[in-house]
Write a protein that holds these residues in place. Structure first.
Motif, PDB file in Angstrom:
ATOM      1  N   LEU A  50      -5.346 -51.349  16.455  1.00  0.00           N
ATOM      2  CA  LEU A  50      -6.616 -51.158  17.146  1.00  0.00           C
ATOM      3  C   LEU A  50      -6.899 -52.285  18.133  1.00  0.00           C
ATOM      4  O   LEU A  50      -7.312 -52.039  19.274  1.00  0.00           O
ATOM      5  CB  LEU A  50      -7.759 -51.051  16.125  1.00  0.00           C
ATOM      6  CG  LEU A  50      -9.164 -50.838  16.699  1.00  0.00           C
ATOM      7  CD1 LEU A  50      -9.227 -49.624  17.599  1.00  0.00           C
ATOM      8  CD2 LEU A  50     -10.175 -50.717  15.560  1.00  0.00           C
ATOM      9  N   ASP A  51      -6.651 -53.527  17.726  1.00  0.00           N
ATOM     10  CA  ASP A  51      -6.906 -54.660  18.622  1.00  0.00           C
ATOM     11  C   ASP A  51      -6.039 -54.574  19.881  1.00  0.00           C
ATOM     12  O   ASP A  51      -6.494 -54.899  20.982  1.00  0.00           O
ATOM     13  CB  ASP A  51      -6.641 -55.985  17.903  1.00  0.00           C
ATOM     14  CG  ASP A  51      -7.723 -56.312  16.889  1.00  0.00           C
ATOM     15  OD1 ASP A  51      -8.798 -55.688  16.941  1.00  0.00           O
ATOM     16  OD2 ASP A  51      -7.489 -57.204  16.048  1.00  0.00           O
ATOM     17  N   GLN A  52      -4.795 -54.130  19.726  1.00  0.00           N
ATOM     18  CA  GLN A  52      -3.909 -53.994  20.881  1.00  0.00           C
ATOM     19  C   GLN A  52      -4.402 -52.895  21.826  1.00  0.00           C
ATOM     20  O   GLN A  52      -4.361 -53.046  23.045  1.00  0.00           O
ATOM     21  CB  GLN A  52      -2.491 -53.674  20.400  1.00  0.00           C
ATOM     22  CG  GLN A  52      -1.834 -54.791  19.602  1.00  0.00           C
ATOM     23  CD  GLN A  52      -0.518 -54.363  19.000  1.00  0.00           C
ATOM     24  OE1 GLN A  52      -0.415 -53.307  18.364  1.00  0.00           O
ATOM     25  NE2 GLN A  52       0.509 -55.175  19.200  1.00  0.00           N
ATOM     26  N   VAL A 104      -7.305 -54.053  23.975  1.00  0.00           N
ATOM     27  CA  VAL A 104      -6.881 -54.865  25.117  1.00  0.00           C
ATOM     28  C   VAL A 104      -6.275 -53.988  26.213  1.00  0.00           C
ATOM     29  O   VAL A 104      -6.527 -54.169  27.407  1.00  0.00           O
ATOM     30  CB  VAL A 104      -5.865 -55.938  24.668  1.00  0.00           C
ATOM     31  CG1 VAL A 104      -5.265 -56.643  25.870  1.00  0.00           C
ATOM     32  CG2 VAL A 104      -6.533 -56.940  23.736  1.00  0.00           C
ATOM     33  N   LEU A 105      -5.475 -53.012  25.799  1.00  0.00           N
ATOM     34  CA  LEU A 105      -4.752 -52.166  26.748  1.00  0.00           C
ATOM     35  C   LEU A 105      -5.652 -51.145  27.436  1.00  0.00           C
ATOM     36  O   LEU A 105      -5.504 -50.890  28.643  1.00  0.00           O
ATOM     37  CB  LEU A 105      -3.628 -51.434  26.012  1.00  0.00           C
ATOM     38  CG  LEU A 105      -2.676 -50.583  26.857  1.00  0.00           C
ATOM     39  CD1 LEU A 105      -1.803 -51.475  27.724  1.00  0.00           C
ATOM     40  CD2 LEU A 105      -1.807 -49.712  25.944  1.00  0.00           C
ATOM     41  N   LEU A 106      -6.590 -50.577  26.675  1.00  0.00           N
ATOM     42  CA  LEU A 106      -7.320 -49.411  27.165  1.00  0.00           C
ATOM     43  C   LEU A 106      -8.832 -49.591  27.240  1.00  0.00           C
ATOM     44  O   LEU A 106      -9.514 -48.759  27.862  1.00  0.00           O
ATOM     45  CB  LEU A 106      -7.021 -48.202  26.262  1.00  0.00           C
ATOM     46  CG  LEU A 106      -5.559 -47.814  26.106  1.00  0.00           C
ATOM     47  CD1 LEU A 106      -5.417 -46.707  25.065  1.00  0.00           C
ATOM     48  CD2 LEU A 106      -4.968 -47.373  27.436  1.00  0.00           C
ATOM     49  N   GLU A 130     -12.637 -44.828  16.804  1.00  0.00           N
ATOM     50  CA  GLU A 130     -12.507 -45.762  17.917  1.00  0.00           C
ATOM     51  C   GLU A 130     -11.174 -45.591  18.631  1.00  0.00           C
ATOM     52  O   GLU A 130     -11.088 -45.696  19.863  1.00  0.00           O
ATOM     53  CB  GLU A 130     -12.676 -47.213  17.461  1.00  0.00           C
ATOM     54  CG  GLU A 130     -12.710 -48.172  18.651  1.00  0.00           C
ATOM     55  CD  GLU A 130     -12.988 -49.612  18.260  1.00  0.00           C
ATOM     56  OE1 GLU A 130     -12.898 -50.482  19.153  1.00  0.00           O
ATOM     57  OE2 GLU A 130     -13.274 -49.873  17.076  1.00  0.00           O
ATOM     58  N   VAL A 131     -10.127 -45.324  17.875  1.00  0.00           N
ATOM     59  CA  VAL A 131      -8.823 -45.078  18.485  1.00  0.00           C
ATOM     60  C   VAL A 131      -8.886 -43.819  19.348  1.00  0.00           C
ATOM     61  O   VAL A 131      -8.400 -43.786  20.480  1.00  0.00           O
ATOM     62  CB  VAL A 131      -7.731 -44.926  17.409  1.00  0.00           C
ATOM     63  CG1 VAL A 131      -6.413 -44.458  18.035  1.00  0.00           C
ATOM     64  CG2 VAL A 131      -7.523 -46.252  16.691  1.00  0.00           C
ATOM     65  N   GLU A 132      -9.517 -42.777  18.831  1.00  0.00           N
ATOM     66  CA  GLU A 132      -9.664 -41.533  19.579  1.00  0.00           C
ATOM     67  C   GLU A 132     -10.442 -41.772  20.873  1.00  0.00           C
ATOM     68  O   GLU A 132     -10.083 -41.247  21.938  1.00  0.00           O
ATOM     69  CB  GLU A 132     -10.369 -40.487  18.718  1.00  0.00           C
ATOM     70  CG  GLU A 132     -10.437 -39.120  19.351  1.00  0.00           C
ATOM     71  CD  GLU A 132     -10.957 -38.067  18.388  1.00  0.00           C
ATOM     72  OE1 GLU A 132     -10.989 -36.896  18.782  1.00  0.00           O
ATOM     73  OE2 GLU A 132     -11.337 -38.422  17.254  1.00  0.00           O
ATOM     74  N   SER A 159      -8.975 -41.249  24.623  1.00  0.00           N
ATOM     75  CA  SER A 159      -9.529 -40.047  25.241  1.00  0.00           C
ATOM     76  C   SER A 159      -9.363 -39.980  26.761  1.00  0.00           C
ATOM     77  O   SER A 159      -9.011 -38.922  27.304  1.00  0.00           O
ATOM     78  CB  SER A 159     -11.012 -39.904  24.871  1.00  0.00           C
ATOM     79  OG  SER A 159     -11.554 -38.746  25.453  1.00  0.00           O
ATOM     80  N   PRO A 160      -9.593 -41.083  27.512  1.00  0.00           N
ATOM     81  CA  PRO A 160      -9.432 -40.979  28.972  1.00  0.00           C
ATOM     82  C   PRO A 160      -8.019 -40.608  29.416  1.00  0.00           C
ATOM     83  O   PRO A 160      -7.842 -40.045  30.497  1.00  0.00           O
ATOM     84  CB  PRO A 160      -9.801 -42.391  29.460  1.00  0.00           C
ATOM     85  CG  PRO A 160     -10.684 -42.943  28.402  1.00  0.00           C
ATOM     86  CD  PRO A 160     -10.141 -42.396  27.118  1.00  0.00           C
ATOM     87  N   LEU A 161      -7.021 -40.915  28.604  1.00  0.00           N
ATOM     88  CA  LEU A 161      -5.641 -40.586  28.960  1.00  0.00           C
ATOM     89  C   LEU A 161      -5.348 -39.108  28.802  1.00  0.00           C
ATOM     90  O   LEU A 161      -4.469 -38.566  29.477  1.00  0.00           O
ATOM     91  CB  LEU A 161      -4.658 -41.370  28.090  1.00  0.00           C
ATOM     92  CG  LEU A 161      -4.698 -42.893  28.168  1.00  0.00           C
ATOM     93  CD1 LEU A 161      -3.689 -43.472  27.179  1.00  0.00           C
ATOM     94  CD2 LEU A 161      -4.419 -43.382  29.578  1.00  0.00           C
ATOM     95  N   PHE A 162      -6.072 -38.446  27.913  1.00  0.00           N
ATOM     96  CA  PHE A 162      -5.721 -37.081  27.550  1.00  0.00           C
ATOM     97  C   PHE A 162      -6.813 -36.074  27.897  1.00  0.00           C
ATOM     98  O   PHE A 162      -6.754 -34.927  27.459  1.00  0.00           O
ATOM     99  CB  PHE A 162      -5.384 -37.017  26.052  1.00  0.00           C
ATOM    100  CG  PHE A 162      -4.187 -37.851  25.709  1.00  0.00           C
ATOM    101  CD1 PHE A 162      -2.906 -37.402  25.960  1.00  0.00           C
ATOM    102  CD2 PHE A 162      -4.344 -39.118  25.166  1.00  0.00           C
ATOM    103  CE1 PHE A 162      -1.798 -38.184  25.664  1.00  0.00           C
ATOM    104  CE2 PHE A 162      -3.237 -39.906  24.869  1.00  0.00           C
ATOM    105  CZ  PHE A 162      -1.962 -39.441  25.122  1.00  0.00           C
TER     106      PHE A 162
END
Length: 267
Positions: free
Chosen positions: A110-112, A115-117, A212-214, A218-221
């Motif tokens: 989740l932390d990664q 940072v990435l998204l 939170e992961v979803e 979400s913006p990618l998919f």
């Protein structure tokens, strides 16, 4: 192929192919409409069932344009072969391109992912990719349009999810035959309907994705009007107008555009 394609039923449930639809019926600025049974779009065909393949074969398709890259094909597999249908692979840029990025999306903590998204980075990546495809892949889009004008209709365009690379290629095609911008956007946004959305697979024992992961993914998919607007803005800022983009960027002559209209539009 000489058989007459049937008009697909929108409610037909393709079990192994997501986001399939006929773009027929969309209105043009001069009062015409896209003809049914001529131009289709979808996600990849790698998981098509026998029933799916039979239905697709019954559409009278001439060409399937596959915009996936080699990484996509390694993940999902090659398209199911449809007898008598030409498959043309034209790899386009993936908003989630790169093995490291995909590994993070599928396996990252989740932390990664934050940072990435997080903080709008995922949406910004999508906007940048849409602009990049428009400004750098004119040769590929020109190839598709010239092919459609000559001998490739009925045609199906797809990528992995049938949303970004296929969505832009469909949008460019519709622009070339004069479909109204609002209608292009409305068709594009249909990819957000729950039964059409690409299913994100995350590694791990739990099939349930943490909220939170979803949200981060979400913006990618998802399809977003801002992404498509960025593509249209890239056309205007790079070429000055849609007309110049079509004629100079894509090299479409009046004769080629008339052939496209004859192939794709009602009289």
């Amino acid at each position: 192929m000489t058989q007459t394609p049937q008009v697909p039923q929108e409610q037909f449930d393709l079990a192994g192919v997501r986001n399939f639809r006929d773009v027929g019926g969309l209105p043009t600025v001069d009062g015409r409409r896209v003809r049914h049974g001529r131009l289709f779009r979808s996600g990849h065909l790698a998981h098509a069932t026998e029933a799916d393949a039979a239905y697709l074969s019954g559409l009278g398709l001439h060409t399937v344009f596959d915009f996936r890259n080699s990484g996509d094909i390694r993940i999902e597999g090659p398209d199911v072969a449809l007898p008598g249908v030409r498959n043309v692979n034209i790899p386009l840029t993936d908003p989630a391109d790169g093995a490291e990025f995909w590994a993070m999306v599928r396996d990252g903590e989740l932390d990664q992912l934050r940072v990435l998204l997080g903080d709008g980075k995922a949406a910004a990546r999508m906007v940048a990719t849409y602009r990049h495809i428009i400004t750098t892949r004119t040769e590929d889009h020109s190839r598709v349009l010239h092919s459609l004008a000559e001998d490739s209709v009925p045609a199906l365009m797809h990528c992995a999810a049938g949303k970004d690379r296929a969505g832009l290629s469909i949008a460019v095609t519709l622009l070339a035959v004069g479909v109204e911008r609002d209608a292009i956007e409305a068709d594009y946004l249909k990819s957000n309907e729950p039964h059409r959305r690409y299913k994100v697979r995350r590694s791990g024992p739990s099939p349930v994705m943490p909220p939170e992961v979803e949200e981060l993914l979400s913006p990618l998919f998802g399809a977003d009007s801002d992404y498509l607007a960025a593509a249209f803005d890239a056309i205007e800022s790079t070429w000055g107008s849609t007309e110049t983009y079509l004629t100079e960027g894509l090299g479409l002559t009046p004769a080629t555009r008339e052939k496209l209209r004859a192939q794709l539009l009602t009289d």
